[in-house]
Design a protein around this motif. Structure first.
Motif, PDB file in Angstrom:
ATOM      1  N   VAL A   1      20.503   0.143  -6.039  1.00  0.00           N
ATOM      2  CA  VAL A   1      19.916  -0.180  -7.339  1.00  0.00           C
ATOM      3  C   VAL A   1      18.410  -0.094  -7.205  1.00  0.00           C
ATOM      4  O   VAL A   1      17.809  -0.768  -6.354  1.00  0.00           O
ATOM      5  CB  VAL A   1      20.332  -1.581  -7.822  1.00  0.00           C
ATOM      6  N   LEU A   2      17.803   0.754  -8.025  1.00  0.00           N
ATOM      7  CA  LEU A   2      16.367   0.973  -7.973  1.00  0.00           C
ATOM      8  C   LEU A   2      15.666   0.032  -8.943  1.00  0.00           C
ATOM      9  O   LEU A   2      15.908   0.070 -10.137  1.00  0.00           O
ATOM     10  CB  LEU A   2      16.046   2.431  -8.330  1.00  0.00           C
ATOM     11  N   TYR A   3      14.797  -0.826  -8.380  1.00  0.00           N
ATOM     12  CA  TYR A   3      14.034  -1.762  -9.202  1.00  0.00           C
ATOM     13  C   TYR A   3      12.687  -1.132  -9.545  1.00  0.00           C
ATOM     14  O   TYR A   3      11.965  -0.670  -8.652  1.00  0.00           O
ATOM     15  CB  TYR A   3      13.803  -3.070  -8.455  1.00  0.00           C
ATOM     16  N   ALA A   4      12.359  -1.097 -10.817  1.00  0.00           N
ATOM     17  CA  ALA A   4      11.103  -0.479 -11.248  1.00  0.00           C
ATOM     18  C   ALA A   4       9.899  -1.145 -10.586  1.00  0.00           C
ATOM     19  O   ALA A   4       8.938  -0.472 -10.216  1.00  0.00           O
ATOM     20  CB  ALA A   4      10.983  -0.553 -12.772  1.00  0.00           C
ATOM     21  N   ARG A   5       9.941  -2.450 -10.422  1.00  0.00           N
ATOM     22  CA  ARG A   5       8.811  -3.152  -9.803  1.00  0.00           C
ATOM     23  C   ARG A   5       8.652  -2.742  -8.338  1.00  0.00           C
ATOM     24  O   ARG A   5       7.522  -2.538  -7.860  1.00  0.00           O
ATOM     25  CB  ARG A   5       9.018  -4.661  -9.911  1.00  0.00           C
ATOM     26  N   ASP A   6       9.785  -2.623  -7.623  1.00  0.00           N
ATOM     27  CA  ASP A   6       9.710  -2.171  -6.231  1.00  0.00           C
ATOM     28  C   ASP A   6       9.134  -0.761  -6.160  1.00  0.00           C
ATOM     29  O   ASP A   6       8.318  -0.445  -5.275  1.00  0.00           O
ATOM     30  CB  ASP A   6      11.094  -2.193  -5.587  1.00  0.00           C
ATOM     31  N   LEU A   7       9.567   0.096  -7.090  1.00  0.00           N
ATOM     32  CA  LEU A   7       9.099   1.478  -7.107  1.00  0.00           C
ATOM     33  C   LEU A   7       7.596   1.558  -7.348  1.00  0.00           C
ATOM     34  O   LEU A   7       6.872   2.260  -6.630  1.00  0.00           O
ATOM     35  CB  LEU A   7       9.853   2.259  -8.190  1.00  0.00           C
ATOM     36  N   VAL A   8       7.116   0.815  -8.344  1.00  0.00           N
ATOM     37  CA  VAL A   8       5.679   0.844  -8.667  1.00  0.00           C
ATOM     38  C   VAL A   8       4.863   0.255  -7.533  1.00  0.00           C
ATOM     39  O   VAL A   8       3.789   0.767  -7.183  1.00  0.00           O
ATOM     40  CB  VAL A   8       5.421   0.082  -9.984  1.00  0.00           C
ATOM     41  N   ARG A   9       5.371  -0.816  -6.921  1.00  0.00           N
ATOM     42  CA  ARG A   9       4.644  -1.438  -5.815  1.00  0.00           C
ATOM     43  C   ARG A   9       4.509  -0.465  -4.636  1.00  0.00           C
ATOM     44  O   ARG A   9       3.436  -0.336  -4.029  1.00  0.00           O
ATOM     45  CB  ARG A   9       5.362  -2.710  -5.375  1.00  0.00           C
ATOM     46  N   GLU A  10       5.608   0.242  -4.311  1.00  0.00           N
ATOM     47  CA  GLU A  10       5.576   1.196  -3.202  1.00  0.00           C
ATOM     48  C   GLU A  10       4.684   2.389  -3.518  1.00  0.00           C
ATOM     49  O   GLU A  10       3.948   2.882  -2.660  1.00  0.00           O
ATOM     50  CB  GLU A  10       7.005   1.652  -2.885  1.00  0.00           C
TER      51      GLU A  10
ATOM     52  N   HIS B   1       2.086   2.348  -5.496  1.00  0.00           N
ATOM     53  CA  HIS B   1       0.710   1.864  -5.417  1.00  0.00           C
ATOM     54  C   HIS B   1       0.228   1.815  -3.973  1.00  0.00           C
ATOM     55  O   HIS B   1      -0.901   2.234  -3.657  1.00  0.00           O
ATOM     56  CB  HIS B   1       0.633   0.467  -6.049  1.00  0.00           C
ATOM     57  N   ARG B   2       1.095   1.344  -3.066  1.00  0.00           N
ATOM     58  CA  ARG B   2       0.725   1.265  -1.656  1.00  0.00           C
ATOM     59  C   ARG B   2       0.468   2.656  -1.072  1.00  0.00           C
ATOM     60  O   ARG B   2      -0.534   2.881  -0.383  1.00  0.00           O
ATOM     61  CB  ARG B   2       1.834   0.558  -0.868  1.00  0.00           C
ATOM     62  N   MET B   3       1.357   3.596  -1.375  1.00  0.00           N
ATOM     63  CA  MET B   3       1.235   4.940  -0.806  1.00  0.00           C
ATOM     64  C   MET B   3      -0.002   5.667  -1.338  1.00  0.00           C
ATOM     65  O   MET B   3      -0.700   6.367  -0.602  1.00  0.00           O
ATOM     66  CB  MET B   3       2.500   5.756  -1.110  1.00  0.00           C
ATOM     67  N   VAL B   4      -0.273   5.490  -2.638  1.00  0.00           N
ATOM     68  CA  VAL B   4      -1.449   6.156  -3.227  1.00  0.00           C
ATOM     69  C   VAL B   4      -2.723   5.578  -2.635  1.00  0.00           C
ATOM     70  O   VAL B   4      -3.690   6.321  -2.341  1.00  0.00           O
ATOM     71  CB  VAL B   4      -1.426   6.015  -4.758  1.00  0.00           C
ATOM     72  N   LEU B   5      -2.791   4.279  -2.428  1.00  0.00           N
ATOM     73  CA  LEU B   5      -3.979   3.665  -1.829  1.00  0.00           C
ATOM     74  C   LEU B   5      -4.199   4.156  -0.406  1.00  0.00           C
ATOM     75  O   LEU B   5      -5.335   4.468   0.009  1.00  0.00           O
ATOM     76  CB  LEU B   5      -3.842   2.138  -1.834  1.00  0.00           C
ATOM     77  N   GLU B   6      -3.121   4.219   0.358  1.00  0.00           N
ATOM     78  CA  GLU B   6      -3.237   4.669   1.744  1.00  0.00           C
ATOM     79  C   GLU B   6      -3.646   6.138   1.824  1.00  0.00           C
ATOM     80  O   GLU B   6      -4.251   6.565   2.806  1.00  0.00           O
ATOM     81  CB  GLU B   6      -1.911   4.458   2.478  1.00  0.00           C
ATOM     82  N   ALA B   7      -3.280   6.905   0.763  1.00  0.00           N
ATOM     83  CA  ALA B   7      -3.629   8.336   0.735  1.00  0.00           C
ATOM     84  C   ALA B   7      -4.987   8.574   0.080  1.00  0.00           C
ATOM     85  O   ALA B   7      -5.331   9.724  -0.219  1.00  0.00           O
ATOM     86  CB  ALA B   7      -2.545   9.114   0.009  1.00  0.00           C
TER      87      ALA B   7
END
Length: 437
Positions: free
Chosen positions: A259-268, A270-276
């Motif tokens: 089950v894909l949670y929209a909040r988990d998706l957005v949080r991940e 956000h983390r990946m874009v910041l690191e990149a």
């Protein structure tokens, strides 16, 4: 008859006083019986919990209604017979043989008015208050007459047993659920309980009698995510969806892998874009299977109250429903269960849907075929049966024993059903009219 004044001696006034006293005691017994049988045990329990000793005594008396009523009737009959005997002796002394008929007439009137109707009227209008007041005296009366009542009870049961009648003191006791439901229905019919309040309370009471299958969203209405789609498409779908949780499948829509949670998706993201360093293209490396949470499956036969407790215990709001073969049947949320109590809950993300019920000026009621019979009954104050089918369309199919065509009309359970729309094997829209209204 002689000189009447000669009879107005001390014995006369003692007899009159005794008769009046016995009438008062008879009234006490009559009023006590009505007060204790008409009073609400729920109200007495609430008063007892607040420290009301009278209410606590009244509760103890009503625990064995048969013994209590037996003692009251025994006492009431004793004083009534004694009062009638004294009155007969008194009137015979005054008027001779005609005094018997006169005594019968006078005592019937006095007992009816002052020992029956008057105390019972007061008791029925103030049952809990009267019950708490008489409980102190009645406690001793019941204790004194208890041995005699026990013997009488034994004799009565043996006589009834000769005719094949078995007395079970618990056989006619309604459950608390039935008592509350009946009280709410009566209150609504008299106008003292509003329909909305009745529906909420009955909704809470009915949770234990209804199953997940009755209120779940069918699998044909579930929005899912295909794990094999491009990441960009999945992200776009998740963000655009009005739902915050989306089941994710691979190959077969019934093969739910998470089950894909929209909040988990957005949080991940956000983390990946910041690191990149702000590069959105980094989100292409999302591992959706690792990000998705394990699916939570529940049987379709689970009672709603148990499912709600499980949601609260597990701190979950979302479950996938499977049938007896383990195949995906639908989904249910905590909000779905709460809506059975408080009614429809809508927020700013809910999509506008066509109304399930449309009432025409002619009295015709347009109904969505997927609407549950219970929701229809609550909305329209009807009483269509829901034992054999959950939805209105299911009820029609069950009664017709076939899948009707558009335009067909059926009449059953006091209602006329007309099929307005059908898609494949599904009845999507019906027109209903009560034939008794």
């Amino acid at each position: 008859m002689g000189d009447l004044a000669a009879y107005l001696d001390t014995a006369f006034w003692v007899s009159v006083g005794a008769i009046l006293l016995l009438l008062v005691i008879s009234g006490l017994f009559s009023g006590s019986e009505t007060a204790l049988t008409a009073s609400s045990r729920g109200k007495l329990k609430a008063q007892a919990d607040k420290g009301d000793a009278g209410a606590e005594r009244a509760l103890e008396l009503t625990e064995d209604n048969e013994r209590m009523i037996g003692a009251i009737l025994l006492g009431n009959n004793l004083v009534n017979i004694l009062a009638a005997s004294l009155a007969t002796a008194l009137f015979t002394r005054l008027f001779g043989d005609s005094g018997v008929a006169l005594a019968t007439l006078v005592m019937t009137l006095l007992v009816l008015v002052f020992a029956e109707v008057l105390p019972k009227t007061y008791a029925i209008s103030n049952p809990e208050s009267a019950a708490t007041r008489v409980s102190r005296v009645l406690r001793y009366v019941v204790a004194i007459f208890s041995p005699i009542v026990t013997v009488v009870r034994w004799i009565v049961r043996r006589v009834l047993a000769l005719f094949g009648v078995t007395i079970d003191p618990d056989s006619n006791i309604m459950s608390v659920h039935e008592e509350i439901a009946g009280t709410l229905a009566l209150g609504h019919s008299t106008g003292s309980v509003e329909k909305e309040h009745r529906d909420r309370l009955l909704g809470a009471l009915d949770l234990s009698e209804r199953t997940v299958e009755e209120i779940m969203r069918h699998r044909s209405q579930i929005e899912t995510v295909n794990a094999d789609d491009p990441i960009e498409a999945i992200i776009a779908q998740s963000i655009a969806s009005p739902h915050s949780r989306l089941p994710m499948y691979r190959e077969d829509p019934e093969n739910i892998i998470g089950v894909l949670y929209a909040r988990d998706l957005v949080r991940e993201m956000h983390r990946m874009v910041l690191e990149a360093g702000g590069d959105y293209a980094a989100t292409r490396g999302l591992d959706l299977e690792a990000l998705a949470r394990p699916p939570y499956f529940v049987p379709e036969t689970t009672p709603l109250d148990e499912q709600m407790q499980e949601f609260l215990r597990l701190r979950r709001h979302f479950a996938l429903v499977v049938d007896e073969y383990g195949a995906l049947h639908g989904l249910i949320t905590l909000e779905d269960i709460l809506e059975e109590i408080v009614g429809e809950i809508e927020d700013e993300y809910d999509t506008e849907l066509a109304p399930e019920i449309e009432i025409a000026a002619s009295g015709e009621v347009g109904v969505d075929g997927a609407m549950t019979i219970r929701d229809l009954n609550r909305a329209m104050d009807w009483s269509l049966p829901d034992e054999e089918a959950v939805t209105v369309a299911g009820l029609v199919i069950h009664e017709a024993q076939t899948i009707p065509e558009e335009g067909q009309v059926f009449s059953f359970h006091g209602t006329r059903f007309e099929i307005l729309e059908r898609e494949g094997n599904r009845i999507t829209r019906l027109s209903l009219r009560r034939m008794d209204g």
